[in-house]
Design an enzyme around this catalytic site. Structure first.
Site: not given
Ligand code: DMJ
Length: 658
Positions: A268, A272, A401, A535, A621
């Site tokens: 995370e 982020r 994912d 998503e 992501t």
């Molecule tokens: C986000 O923090 C990112 O997209 C992560 O890959 C998975 N999902 C959350 C949001 O749903």
């Protein structure tokens, strides 16, 4: 040798002790108990004296003493100027006037030690006169000095690096007034989310929009790291909210500190914070973001200290101690976590010229390449101690994912040079299509979850990102199946839209089933929530860019209206607990990804395509755009600029050798 001794316990004067062999009567081979006791006392008194002398000496003289002792014995002096006999550079001690000089030297040192000792005692006495508070204040001042010094050291500018082509940082203003209006509405929603966070949650990780206070979860550890600020920066920049961007920058500059005793999620924090800081750096050119990203990355590196090099899920930013989530299959690390570091880490090596980041993620890749995969599928769990898979569960949603996403994006980000990543992506997607993707009775294409050889006909909201991924990977696919993958992307987008459309609020549930008569609908109560996730909208945006089919803007607008109607409160935006209920309750969390991803993808959906074109930018992501790296050019520039025989030459090349 005779030693007059004082027995401290009795205070009696003892006759001299002769410790030589003749002191003992011949018929006795061992000492009496009382004799042993006396000996022990003498020995311990001697040891205490030595220790006392050593520890009470001030630091400087302690070191000098040590240096002198060891240096004289172990390191030969080279000193021809002082008249010593030099035999091939070695001084022979103890000859002629040298002996005298040494005695003088020793005397001088002894005096100095004595003086130092007295000074230290004086200082100690002075200290003891001070109050506890005064002493504590002094310690604190010293500590602060050290922290400031460290900060100065950390903030050293990084070596200049030629920036990659930064194309398409523009307003993206759409020509159509209707689209412009919609885009303005999305910008207004961003402002509402930001302003409320600014007012009620500033510096906290997230906002509780109903309680109007800060919020956090264990992924960010126990300290206020301003996750929303970092995550939102690039969205603010893209939307032209420059005052807000500057406020965020100022906070980061002054307050974002990673020397905290806090255990955070490596994944995370990477997607982020490092992703957010890097994107903000590339968009704005402000060095502070790059410096903070590199500082933070350094704090994550200890997480890789495992027997296999597969990182722990969590790391303490201060101590560097790592561990895994208690719930993950027998101490395993998670595929979507350790497999979602590549993009950011390659950029870190690119910007710093330090291969350490690149090597860490390439090591993970090499290890995965060597492993057997059940049915060609990657299980979600891998044990970082043994290097063996945990439970054989495979998912394109939660836990799996973004691993697949990053294989594709590693290839795109390398200007399509990283063909190894592309091959791994193609292999993985083929296995997923074979084992996980099915059509429901009603004709909806869905991606299920593989659990120990059994397909669970359930799809998560998280899995909906895959529609966009298939479309993004269509160009360059194996056997030229571009049409097929674009079609697959469209089918997933349709299914996910259905999952929204079949609810009361027109917002998608967390997970939905394709079992019996149920299609694209959540069955269990604890799967009916919507937490402002991006998503589905992400997939609409990719599909829009690749097809320009107006239905994607239409679907995006439906979602915008539903969010504004059902998730907006006066203190920001909140998730809802049941998308099938006409009177939903709020979860009272404004997730940082709502500002980073959901609102950004919506804004891009209603912008022109020349804003961050996909040929030049790859979104991590968490929707943070990173530029495509033309690594060949970077290598050539370095080749031209670096001095010959520079120690780091090979290192730099290695970092860029993708
Ligand atoms: C986000 O923090 C990112 O997209 C992560 O890959 C998975 N999902 C959350 C949001 O749903």
């Amino acid at each position: 040798m005779t030693t007059p001794a004082l027995l401290p316990l009795s205070g009696r004067r003892l006759p001299p002790l002769n410790l030589g062999a003749s002191a003992f009567p011949h018929h006795r081979a061992t000492l009496r108990l009382s004799e042993k006791f006396i000996l022990l006392l003498i020995l311990s008194a001697f040891i205490t004296l030595c220790f006392g002398a050593f520890f009470f000496l001030p630091d400087s003289s302690k070191h000098k003493r040590f240096d002198l002792g060891l240096e004289d014995v172990l390191i030969p002096h080279v000193d021809t100027s002082k008249g010593g006999k030099n035999l091939g550079g070695f001084l022979i001690h103890g000859q002629g006037h040298d002996e005298h000089r040494h005695r003088e030297e020793e005397e001088r040192l002894r005096n100095k030690i004595r003086a130092d000792h007295e000074k230290a005692l004086e200082e100690a006495k002075e200290k003891l006169k001070k109050s506890r508070d005064e002493i504590q204040a002094e310690i604190q001042t010293e500590k602060n000095k050290v922290v400031q010094e460290l900060k100065k050291k950390d903030s050293k500018p990084l070596p200049p690096v030629p920036l990659p082509n930064l194309i398409g940082i523009n307003s993206g203003e759409p020509a159509d007034p209707d689209i412009r209006e919609k885009r303005n509405k999305i910008k207004e929603m961003m402002k509402h989310a930001w302003d409320n966070y600014r007012q009620y949650g500033w510096g906290h990780n997230e906002l509780k929009p109903i309680a109007r206070k800060g919020h956090s979860t264990n992924i960010f550890g126990n300290s206020q790291m301003g996750a929303t600020i970092v995550d939102a920066l690039d969205t603010l920049y893209i939307m032209g909210l420059h005052d807000e961007f500057r406020e965020g920058q100022e906070w980061i500059d002054k307050n974002l500190d990673f020397s905290v005793n806090s255990e955070v999620s490596v994944f995370e924090v990477n997607i982020r914070f490092i992703g957010g800081l890097l994107a903000a750096y590339y968009l704005s050119g402000q060095e502070v973001f790059k410096i903070k990203a590199v500082q933070l990355a350094g704090k994550l590196l200890p997480a890789f200290n495992t027997p296999t090099g597969i990182p722990w899920a969590m790391v303490n930013l201060k101590s560097g101690v790592g561990r895994n989530w208690g719930w993950a299959s027998a101490g395993s690390s998670i595929l979507a976590e350790f497999g979602t570091l590549h993009m950011e880490f390659v950029h870190l090596s690119y910007l710093t010229g330090d291969p350490v980041y690149y090597n860490k993620v390439m090591h993970i890749r090499k290890l995965l390449q060597k492993m057997d995969r059940p049915n060609g599928l990657y299980p979600n769990y891998l044990n970082p101690r043994t290097g063996r898979w945990g439970q054989h569960h495979t998912s394109v949603g939660g836990l799996g994912d973004s691993f697949y996403e990053y294989l594709l994006k590693a290839w795109l980000m390398s200007d399509k040079m990283d063909t190894e990543a592309r091959k791994m992506y193609d292999d993985a997607i083929e296995a997923i299509e074979k084992h996980l993707i099915r059509k429901s009775n009603g004709g909806l294409t869905f991606i299920g979850e593989w659990k120990n050889g059994h397909l669970e006909r359930k799809m998560g909201h998280l899995t909906c990102f895959a529609g966009g991924m298939f479309a993004l990977g269509a160009d360059g696919s194996r056997d030229d199946k571009a049409g097929h993958y674009l079609q697959l992307g469209a089918e997933i987008a349709h299914t996910c839209h259905e999952s929204y459309d079949r609810t009361t609020l027109k917002l998608g549930p967390e997970a939905f089933k394709f079992d019996g008569g149920v299609e694209a609908v959540a069955v269990r109560q604890n799967e009916k929530y919507y937490i402002l996730r991006p998503e589905v909208i992400e997939t609409y945006w990719y599909m829009w860019r690749f097809t320009h089919d107006p239905k994607y803007r239409q679907w995006g607008w439906e979602a915008t209206q539903a969010i504004d109607k059902y998730c907006r409160v006066s203190g920001g935006f909140s998730g809802v607990k049941d998308v099938y209920s006409s009177s939903p309750t709020y979860d009272d969390v404004q997730q940082s990804f709502f500002l980073a991803e959901t609102l950004k993808y919506l804004y891009l959906l209603f912008s022109s395509d020349d804003l961050l074109p996909l040929d030049n930018w790859v979104f991590n992501t968490e929707a943070h755009p990173l530029p495509v790296l033309h690594l060949q050019e970077r290598r050539q520039t370095l080749d031209k600029t670096r001095p010959l025989n520079q120690a780091s030459t090979g290192v730099r090349n290695e970092a860029l050798h993708i």
